[in-house]
Enzyme design. Structure first.
Site, PDB file in Angstrom:
ATOM      1  CB  SER A 179      -1.018   0.184   1.343  1.00  0.00           C
ATOM      2  OG  SER A 179      -1.768   1.148   1.189  1.00  0.00           O
ATOM      3  NE  ARG A 424      -3.921  -7.369  -3.797  1.00  0.00           N
ATOM      4  CZ  ARG A 424      -5.016  -7.569  -4.128  1.00  0.00           C
ATOM      5  NH1 ARG A 424      -5.440  -7.257  -5.419  1.00  0.00           N
ATOM      6  NH2 ARG A 424      -5.801  -8.429  -3.439  1.00  0.00           N
ATOM      7  CB  THR A 460      -5.236   1.044   6.000  1.00  0.00           C
ATOM      8  OG1 THR A 460      -4.472   0.963   4.865  1.00  0.00           O
ATOM      9  CG2 THR A 460      -4.664   0.149   7.063  1.00  0.00           C
ATOM     10  CB  CYS A 611       0.629  -8.439 -16.621  1.00  0.00           C
ATOM     11  SG  CYS A 611       1.210  -9.334 -15.577  1.00  0.00           S
ATOM     12  CB  CYS A 635       1.403 -14.320 -10.879  1.00  0.00           C
ATOM     13  SG  CYS A 635      -0.251 -13.408 -10.334  1.00  0.00           S
ATOM     14  CB  CYS A 638      -1.433  -7.057  -9.268  1.00  0.00           C
ATOM     15  SG  CYS A 638      -1.547  -7.276 -11.018  1.00  0.00           S
ATOM     16  CB  CYS A 641      -4.637 -10.639 -15.686  1.00  0.00           C
ATOM     17  SG  CYS A 641      -4.564 -11.776 -14.285  1.00  0.00           S
TER      18      CYS A 641
END
Length: 666
Positions: A179, A424, A460, A611, A635, A638, A641
């Site tokens: 984050s 992310r 958060t 991606c 990968c 995130c 896709c």
């Protein structure tokens, strides 16, 4: 952090606590859970069972391992009623019986309910082992851990003991947490008011708050709308690790390294639990030598805290029509790409916060960048790109590389080095996109439901508060037999609802472009103050927003210089991403023909650009044709896709537990 899922065979002897449980209660509470284990003196073992003797071949000795983790199979017990299981732990091998009564004692172990006293139910009637809890939480992020902590706090307040289990797909708590993060401590103040005294990793208060509009060569200073006074610049992955320790101290059982792949239902379509995926399966589906069947985790209440675009949460929302029930619009998303740098001392100013709009993104693409000064000469820099962008040639990763060469950004980074990279997706739908969060048997909390405050760029504190509210509702269900619908009621009466309602028109305002979006946002912020008589709607779902290639020209991105900008493999290495190579691909095509027949000719293969980890590549097949190759081992989890594919042809499922990124300072 203990990385364990202990599996016990169904046996009559396990229901007889006399000899073994008395041993556990007298000796193992002192030694197994103590950081000085194994004990130096062995004189008190004279009356213990022979298999507990330190001189016995099955006694547990400390194990030194790489990075503090043990990757080894158990030895078999001499007693047929006990067996060792696979464990990943911070240095010791323990067995199911000995861990049964182990109390958390500051050394990284868990406090479990007694295996032998019947407080857990284990079943081998199906082909999977089963463990039963009062509450099972999927996801050890801010929402899941806040829920777990609040549940155990209420147990202490009311003098009851409900069992709480948190299962996490990351190799350790915090490994998949990424984050910005400028942290608003409001929810933490409510949950753990003594966090300052208890050495939470929150130590850098915001010292300045800047907002720039970037053109290609200039930075225009604007009044900052963020009001970050009283907030802190933090690493969320570090905060989550600390919260995990606090949860364990209260008796929460946390099992990292186990990916939940299935929802369990009863005959009445009520959710009764989840199941972890099988371990040790090869690409062709055959069982390898280390094969382990998944485990069923059953709970009286299930809380899904998987984060943005949670795979189980999405299935639950569709099955029970939760968006329709909550009169919610579709969710809209953005992709955040981030690096943590160590910069030169003279350029470092702890607590400095900078946000930007504009370049390098075009005026029809919503997004912006951030640059936060943490402690220890570290800064966090990133770019957030809304996934409803139109241009199929846009590459968010390359846009981020361009950003770092801006004349106002470049001087800060020069002479520094990258410590970590990650990416992310995040929810941007806000108030309009919140689904009804309660389903038969449980609830959805945190970013799985979507509580991000877009103009604040913060989610958060709202995720944590949602977990706390769900925990309070769950506690009342367990104690008084009420229902989980009270979570929905209290959510709508909470400061989450008020905050998101006031912010509801900012994100959809940018559907009209950057300049109109800034104008409407300014009106909302300074004049109407969130009290508009109207609520704007979001545009098309992100996957439908991508336009065909004939409307655009390819974007020529500059080559990375290796100093400020980097190629994907270099960045990927910095994410510590790792997957077992020989396992079934967790990225699945619903129709294998769509990439070559639709995505490539109509959209120029956009999956190779949206991606941020080069999972998707079009390569020649030997017949002068391009075929899609999926590099699932790259990968970052995130979920871009799963969101952005034009035909929704890619299904993201969980890989083998423990795989994925390994964030430590993100």
């Amino acid at each position: 952090m203990l990385r364990l899922l202990s599996i016990s065979s169904k046996s009559n002897s396990l229901r007889k606590p006399n000899l073994v449980s008395s041993y556990i209660s007298t000796n193992l509470r002192t030694h197994v859970c103590d950081s000085t284990f194994p004990p130096q003196s062995t004189s008190h073992y004279s009356s213990d069972p022979p298999w507990c003797s330190p001189n016995h071949s099955n006694f547990i000795h400390p194990t030194k391992t790489l990075n503090g983790y043990c990757f080894s199979q158990r030895l078999e017990r001499n007693l047929s009623s006990f067996r060792y299981v696979k464990i990943f732990s911070p240095g010791y091998l323990l067995n199911s019986a000995e861990l049964g009564s182990c109390e958390r004692n500051g050394g990284g172990f868990l406090r479990g309910q007694a295996f032998l006293g019947g407080l857990r139910s284990y079943s081998n009637e199906s082909d999977r082992e089963s463990m039963e809890y009062d509450v099972v939480i999927v996801g050890a992020g801010p929402a899941g851990l806040s829920a777990a902590i609040r549940l155990k706090q209420m147990c202490l307040e009311k003098g009851v003991d409900f069992s709480v289990c948190v299962v996490e797909k990351g190799a350790e708590v915090g490994a998949h947490i990424i984050s910005g993060n400028v942290f608003e401590p409001r929810a933490l103040d409510e949950l753990l008011p003594q966090w300052k005294q208890e050495e939470a990793p929150i130590s850098v208060p915001v010292s300045s708050d800047k907002f720039w509009f970037l053109t290609k060569n200039h930075a225009i200073s604007l009044p900052s709308p963020f009001h970050n006074k009283g907030n802190y610049v933090i690493s969320l992955s570090q905060l989550v690790r600390w919260m995990g320790m606090k949860a364990e101290e209260l008796g929460v059982e946390i099992y990292p390294g186990f990916a939940v792949s299935e929802i369990l239902y009863d005959a009445h379509d009520k959710v009764t639990g989840v199941a972890t995926n099988d371990m040790g399966v090869s690409k062709d589906g055959s069982k390898k030598e280390n094969f382990q069947r998944g485990v069923e985790l059953k709970g009286r209440i299930m809380l899904l805290a998987e984060g943005c675009r949670g795979s189980l949460s999405e299935k639950i929302m569709k099955k029970y029509n939760l968006r329709e029930k909550g009169h919610a619009q579709h969710q809209t998303y953005a992709l955040g790409i981030k690096e943590v740098w160590e910069i030169e001392e003279g350029k470092h100013s702890p607590g400095t916060v900078l946000h930007t709009l504009g370049w390098p993104l075009d005026q029809k693409t919503y997004g912006g960048s951030f640059l936060y000064h943490l402690k220890d000469r570290q800064i966090a820099i990133g770019l957030v790109v809304a996934l409803n962008y139109h241009n199929p040639f846009l590459n968010p990763y390359e846009e981020f590389q361009k950003l770092k060469h801006h004349p106002a950004i470049k001087p800060v980074l020069e002479g520094g080095s990258v410590l970590q990279y990650g990416a992310r997706t995040l929810n941007e739908g806000g108030y309009q996109s919140i689904p009804y969060p309660v389903f038969p048997g449980g609830a959805i909390i945190g970013c799985s439901a979507g509580f991000l405050n877009v103009p604040k760029i913060k989610g958060t504190h709202t995720a944590m508060k949602s977990g706390m509210l769900a925990a309070e509702a769950a506690f009342d269900v367990l104690l008084e037999g009420s229902n989980m619908e009270t979570y929905w009621d209290t959510l709508q009466k909470s400061w989450i609802w008020e905050e998101l309602y006031r912010a509801r028109n900012y994100r959809p305002a940018f559907e009209y472009g950057l300049i109109p979006g800034l104008a409407i946002s300014g009106l909302e912020h300074y004049i109407l103050k969130g009290r508009s008589p109207f609520t704007l709607k979001h545009g098309k779902p992100d996957h439908e927003a991508t336009k065909v290639v004939r409307s655009y020209s390819p974007i020529q991105y500059p080559k990375p210089d290796g100093a400020l900008s980097f190629d994907v493999p270099t960045s990927l290495h910095r994410s510590n991403t790792n997957h077992e190579h020989d396992q079934p691909a967790h990225l699945r095509l619903k129709d294998s023909k769509i990439p070559e027949l639709v995505n490539l000719p109509d959209y120029a293969g956009p999956e190779s650009r949206y991606c941020p980890a080069r999972v998707y590549e079009y390569i020649p097949d030997g017949k002068s044709q391009l075929k899609l190759q999926i590099n699932a081992q790259n990968c970052l989890h995130c979920k871009a896709c799963d969101i952005k594919d034009p035909k929704q042809n890619i299904e993201w499922t969980v890989p083998e537990g423990g795989g994925g990124p390994g964030y430590s300072v993100m």
